[in-house]
Scaffold this active site. Structure first.
Site, PDB file in Angstrom:
ATOM      1  N   TYR A 245      44.043  62.483   7.363  1.00  9.32           N
ATOM      2  CA  TYR A 245      42.688  62.696   7.866  1.00  9.32           C
ATOM      3  C   TYR A 245      41.979  61.352   7.950  1.00  9.32           C
ATOM      4  CZ  TYR A 245      40.280  61.901   3.404  1.00  9.32           C
ATOM      5  OH  TYR A 245      39.755  61.333   2.269  1.00  9.32           O
ATOM      6  N   CYS A 246      40.761  61.361   8.490  1.00  6.54           N
ATOM      7  CA  CYS A 246      39.972  60.128   8.598  1.00  6.54           C
ATOM      8  C   CYS A 246      38.509  60.524   8.685  1.00  6.54           C
ATOM      9  CB  CYS A 246      40.429  59.314   9.799  1.00  6.54           C
ATOM     10  SG  CYS A 246      40.270  60.186  11.371  1.00  6.54           S
TER      11      CYS A 246
END
Length: 311
Positions: A262-263
């Protein structure tokens, strides 16, 4: 010198073999392609052998200034919008399908994807990897990101054009691959031993930023900034796996692991996932689409700012 030349010849031969199957038909695969090989495909004598070329840049004036021959402009951010107050969430399936069909995405053709902006903090390579992710999710299996992007293309003195190119309406595969996407519940219920990795810059991971509603990262996540996988003088050029293998392993990112990425908004995560899955060829890598923008809005969920050590 002879050894270097031989190595280059072998690399070129492997690239050609990976792109073209017996009889000249393009082989279905997802990965990267050199500007020179991309140009050969664009120039193919048979129209059916030519790829769909997608310019994914957010700046439409950049497209007007110059783009790859036959490139159709699809602004990456048209595939996202605010949902339940959370910005830049992926659009519902019906809208996404309509946009991809309008862009000429075609189930039986190769797709060349590129953008530009070769130095940090400009990160338009993430536009290319995000569109590649969306195509893969909707079942397209023949995708190449142009290694080096438009900067690599122009450095090789290949031609650009200002002529518009409109693809005819496309046809999507009947079956997609939604399993590459993760929900927040998937992340929270991840199996023991799965690696959760945050692809943002380290300062955002640690909460030293002015961007996010809440600071830090999802508890248990390790940090690996996506830019560590790219050439420093051109963030659209992918480093060979051999050059980053040790760094990935030191971060606990190895092929035997289940890896959940994720980011901030999923673009950085799409690049890290693309590299691990389609360059390094790791078998089990998925993307949390909501990413930190969604997670921080779920205020009952905890966040942390301490760095986690790889296991």
């Amino acid at each position: 010198m002879q050894r270097i030349a031989s190595h280059g010849l072998v690399k070129w031969a492997l690239t050609v073999f990976a792109i073209v199957a017996p009889g000249g038909a393009a082989r279905a695969d997802i990965g990267i392609i050199s500007p020179a090989e991309a140009k050969k495909l664009i120039d193919a004598a048979e129209p059916a052998q030519r790829p769909i070329v997608l310019d994914t840049r957010g700046g439409y004036k950049d497209y007007f200034r110059g783009h790859l021959p036959t490139a159709h402009h699809i602004n990456f951010d048209t595939l996202r919008g605010t949902d339940h107050g959370v910005p830049v969430q992926y659009l519902p399936d019906d809208l996404t399908r309509a946009l991809l069909v309008r862009a000429g995405v075609e189930k039986d053709r190769m797709h060349l994807i590129y953008a530009t902006g070769d130095k940090l903090p400009n990160d338009e390579i993430l536009s290319a990897s995000m569109v590649a992710y969306v195509l893969e999710k909707y079942g397209v299996q023949n995708i190449r990101i142009v290694d080096g992007g438009l900067p690599g293309w122009t450095k090789a003195k290949l031609p650009v054009t200002q002529e518009y190119f409109g693809n005819p309406k496309g046809t999507l595969p009947e079956k997609g691959d939604p399993g590459i996407a993760l929900t927040v519940d998937d992340v929270l219920k991840r199996k023991p031993g799965a690696v959760l990795v945050d692809a943002r810059p380290a300062n955002e991971y640690l909460g030293d930023d002015d961007i996010w509603l809440r600071k830090g990262h999802i508890p248990g996540a390790i940090s690996f900034h996506w830019a560590r996988l790219m050439e420093k003088d051109n963030t659209h050029a992918f480093l060979p796996f051999e050059k980053v293998k040790a760094d990935l392993a030191a971060a606990g990112l190895t092929a035997d692991k289940e890896i959940l990425v994720y980011c901030g908004t999923s673009r950085e995560g799409s690049l890290l996932r693309f590299y691990l899955k389609h360059v390094a060829k790791y078998p089990n890598v998925r993307l949390y689409e909501g990413s930190w923008k969604e997670y921080v809005a779920l205020k009952h969920l905890p966040a942390e700012t301490k760095a986690n050590k790889p296991k």
